[in-house]
Structure formats: structure tokens, C-alpha cells
Scaffold this motif. Structure first.
Motif, PDB file in Angstrom:
ATOM      1  N   ASP A 135      45.305  38.329  43.059  1.00  0.00           N
ATOM      2  CA  ASP A 135      45.869  39.270  44.055  1.00  0.00           C
ATOM      3  C   ASP A 135      46.913  40.273  44.355  1.00  0.00           C
ATOM      4  N   VAL A 136      46.584  40.993  44.358  1.00  0.00           N
ATOM      5  CA  VAL A 136      48.757  42.508  43.960  1.00  0.00           C
ATOM      6  C   VAL A 136      49.252  41.662  44.655  1.00  0.00           C
ATOM      7  N   THR A 137      50.262  41.649  43.772  1.00  0.00           N
ATOM      8  CA  THR A 137      52.223  40.806  44.960  1.00  0.00           C
ATOM      9  C   THR A 137      53.137  42.252  44.397  1.00  0.00           C
ATOM     10  N   LEU A 138      54.147  42.271  45.901  1.00  0.00           N
ATOM     11  CA  LEU A 138      54.344  43.423  45.456  1.00  0.00           C
ATOM     12  C   LEU A 138      55.277  43.694  44.032  1.00  0.00           C
ATOM     13  N   GLY A 139      55.272  43.170  43.587  1.00  0.00           N
ATOM     14  CA  GLY A 139      56.163  43.019  41.436  1.00  0.00           C
ATOM     15  C   GLY A 139      54.799  44.242  41.248  1.00  0.00           C
ATOM     16  N   ASP A 140      54.318  44.108  41.774  1.00  0.00           N
ATOM     17  CA  ASP A 140      52.611  45.150  40.797  1.00  0.00           C
ATOM     18  C   ASP A 140      52.557  45.900  41.871  1.00  0.00           C
ATOM     19  N   LEU A 141      53.152  46.548  42.179  1.00  0.00           N
ATOM     20  CA  LEU A 141      52.699  47.671  43.504  1.00  0.00           C
ATOM     21  C   LEU A 141      52.600  48.474  41.731  1.00  0.00           C
ATOM     22  N   THR A 142      52.661  49.002  41.324  1.00  0.00           N
ATOM     23  CA  THR A 142      53.190  50.252  40.352  1.00  0.00           C
ATOM     24  C   THR A 142      51.186  50.186  39.572  1.00  0.00           C
ATOM     25  N   LYS A 143      50.770  48.777  39.591  1.00  0.00           N
ATOM     26  CA  LYS A 143      49.886  49.116  38.662  1.00  0.00           C
ATOM     27  C   LYS A 143      47.679  49.106  40.227  1.00  0.00           C
ATOM     28  N   ILE A 144      48.346  49.073  41.494  1.00  0.00           N
ATOM     29  CA  ILE A 144      47.622  48.792  42.117  1.00  0.00           C
ATOM     30  C   ILE A 144      46.306  50.092  42.024  1.00  0.00           C
ATOM     31  N   GLY A 145      45.314  50.185  41.725  1.00  0.00           N
ATOM     32  CA  GLY A 145      43.614  50.637  41.450  1.00  0.00           C
ATOM     33  C   GLY A 145      42.829  49.689  42.479  1.00  0.00           C
ATOM     34  N   LYS A 146      41.653  49.638  41.331  1.00  0.00           N
ATOM     35  CA  LYS A 146      40.969  48.807  41.768  1.00  0.00           C
ATOM     36  C   LYS A 146      41.000  47.486  41.076  1.00  0.00           C
ATOM     37  N   SER A 147      40.678  47.218  42.465  1.00  0.00           N
ATOM     38  CA  SER A 147      40.893  44.898  42.075  1.00  0.00           C
ATOM     39  C   SER A 147      39.951  44.549  40.959  1.00  0.00           C
ATOM     40  N   GLN A 148      40.961  43.991  40.324  1.00  0.00           N
ATOM     41  CA  GLN A 148      40.218  43.377  39.043  1.00  0.00           C
ATOM     42  C   GLN A 148      39.632  42.107  39.043  1.00  0.00           C
ATOM     43  N   LYS A 149      38.720  42.119  38.615  1.00  0.00           N
ATOM     44  CA  LYS A 149      38.042  40.560  38.609  1.00  0.00           C
ATOM     45  C   LYS A 149      37.774  40.240  37.303  1.00  0.00           C
ATOM     46  N   TYR A 150      37.693  38.474  37.835  1.00  0.00           N
ATOM     47  CA  TYR A 150      38.004  37.382  37.123  1.00  0.00           C
ATOM     48  C   TYR A 150      37.334  37.188  36.664  1.00  0.00           C
ATOM     49  N   THR A 151      36.522  35.424  36.010  1.00  0.00           N
ATOM     50  CA  THR A 151      35.968  34.723  35.757  1.00  0.00           C
ATOM     51  C   THR A 151      36.701  33.383  35.280  1.00  0.00           C
ATOM     52  N   LEU A 152      37.002  32.629  36.201  1.00  0.00           N
ATOM     53  CA  LEU A 152      37.770  31.390  36.192  1.00  0.00           C
ATOM     54  C   LEU A 152      37.146  29.976  35.599  1.00  0.00           C
ATOM     55  N   SER A 153      37.835  29.442  34.620  1.00  0.00           N
ATOM     56  CA  SER A 153      36.138  28.230  34.384  1.00  0.00           C
ATOM     57  C   SER A 153      37.384  26.741  34.379  1.00  0.00           C
ATOM     58  N   VAL A 154      37.110  26.467  35.301  1.00  0.00           N
ATOM     59  CA  VAL A 154      37.765  24.441  34.848  1.00  0.00           C
ATOM     60  C   VAL A 154      37.519  24.052  34.475  1.00  0.00           C
ATOM     61  N   ASP A 155      36.945  23.128  33.481  1.00  0.00           N
ATOM     62  CA  ASP A 155      36.904  21.967  32.479  1.00  0.00           C
ATOM     63  C   ASP A 155      38.169  21.300  32.950  1.00  0.00           C
ATOM     64  N   VAL A 156      37.934  19.920  33.587  1.00  0.00           N
ATOM     65  CA  VAL A 156      38.580  18.659  33.504  1.00  0.00           C
ATOM     66  C   VAL A 156      38.311  18.037  33.270  1.00  0.00           C
ATOM     67  N   GLU A 157      37.442  17.489  32.428  1.00  0.00           N
ATOM     68  CA  GLU A 157      36.935  16.353  31.178  1.00  0.00           C
ATOM     69  C   GLU A 157      38.650  16.658  30.923  1.00  0.00           C
ATOM     70  N   GLY A 158      38.047  17.969  29.981  1.00  0.00           N
ATOM     71  CA  GLY A 158      39.257  18.621  28.924  1.00  0.00           C
ATOM     72  C   GLY A 158      40.359  19.418  29.227  1.00  0.00           C
ATOM     73  N   GLY A 159      40.514  19.277  30.435  1.00  0.00           N
ATOM     74  CA  GLY A 159      41.599  19.544  30.847  1.00  0.00           C
ATOM     75  C   GLY A 159      41.878  20.953  30.861  1.00  0.00           C
ATOM     76  N   LYS A 160      41.430  21.650  31.105  1.00  0.00           N
ATOM     77  CA  LYS A 160      41.070  23.472  30.603  1.00  0.00           C
ATOM     78  C   LYS A 160      40.648  23.914  31.807  1.00  0.00           C
ATOM     79  N   LEU A 161      41.541  25.444  32.225  1.00  0.00           N
ATOM     80  CA  LEU A 161      41.738  26.142  33.310  1.00  0.00           C
ATOM     81  C   LEU A 161      41.701  27.113  31.629  1.00  0.00           C
TER      82      LEU A 161
END
Length: 104
Positions: free
Chosen positions: A38-64
Motif C-alpha cells: 500500500d502506497v502511503t503519503l510518504g512514498d508518493l515519489t515511488k508511485i508507479g506499478k503496484s508492487q506484488k509481494y509474497t507473504l509467507s507466515v510460519d506460525v510454528e517457526g515464528g517467522k514472517l
């Protein structure tokens, strides 16, 4: 799905100390989500294509893990441990928006 799992985990109070994992114990699989930054006001200079990321949640390992695919099949990722995550903020206006506050 991640929010629901975290809510269920936080509302559950164990009656007895956790037992060591055995072969019959079910493990929580790593959950993977495709997300957009999500682009915030502080990042207005970086507006362009929305960037897609992959978010992996490992609950047992305690990692994001936040993974961004770069040009030429390169990947850039950041791993955050559970102790670096300070707050999860569910948007009340946008149903599928989640903010994550990290330490520092």
C-alpha cells in the motif's frame, strides 16, 4: 486467513503446559499469500506499478517472510521473527487491508 488463525491462537488459553510434539501432533502449515504494498503519503515519489509481494507466515517457526520478485527471475526477501513484530492493525474501512508494525 492469517488474521483468523492469529485471533484463534490468542483467544485460546491452554489448560495444561504444552506437550512436546509427537508424530501424531498436527503441525500448522506455512501459509502463503500474494499481497500488494500500500502506497502511503510518504512514498508518493515511488508511485508507479503496484508492487506484488509474497507473504509467507510460519506460525510454528515464528517467522514472517516478505518476498519480492525482481527482474530476471531474481528474488529479494526479508525475514522477520515474531519478536520483531509489534502490532497487527486490521483496517476497519477496508476489509482486506492489514497493517504490520515492526520494531524499529
Amino acid at each position: 486467513q492469517a488474521l483468523k488463525a492469529l485471533q484463534e491462537m490468542s483467544s485460546a488459553t491452554p489448560a495444561a503446559p504444552p506437550q512436546p510434539l509427537s508424530r501424531k501432533a498436527k503441525s500448522i502449515p506455512v501459509q502463503t499469500f500474494e499481497v500488494k504494498l500500500d502506497v502511503t503519503l510518504g512514498d508518493l515519489t515511488k508511485i508507479g506499478k503496484s508492487q506484488k509481494y509474497t507473504l509467507s507466515v510460519d506460525v510454528e517457526g515464528g517467522k514472517l517472510v516478505v518476498l519480492k520478485k525482481q527482474k530476471d527471475s531474481q528474488e529479494d526477501w526479508n525475514t522477520f521473527t515474531h519478536d520483531k513484530i509489534r502490532q497487527l492493525i486490521k483496517s476497519q474501512r477496508v476489509q482486506n487491508k492489514l497493517g504490520i508494525v515492526f520494531e524499529k
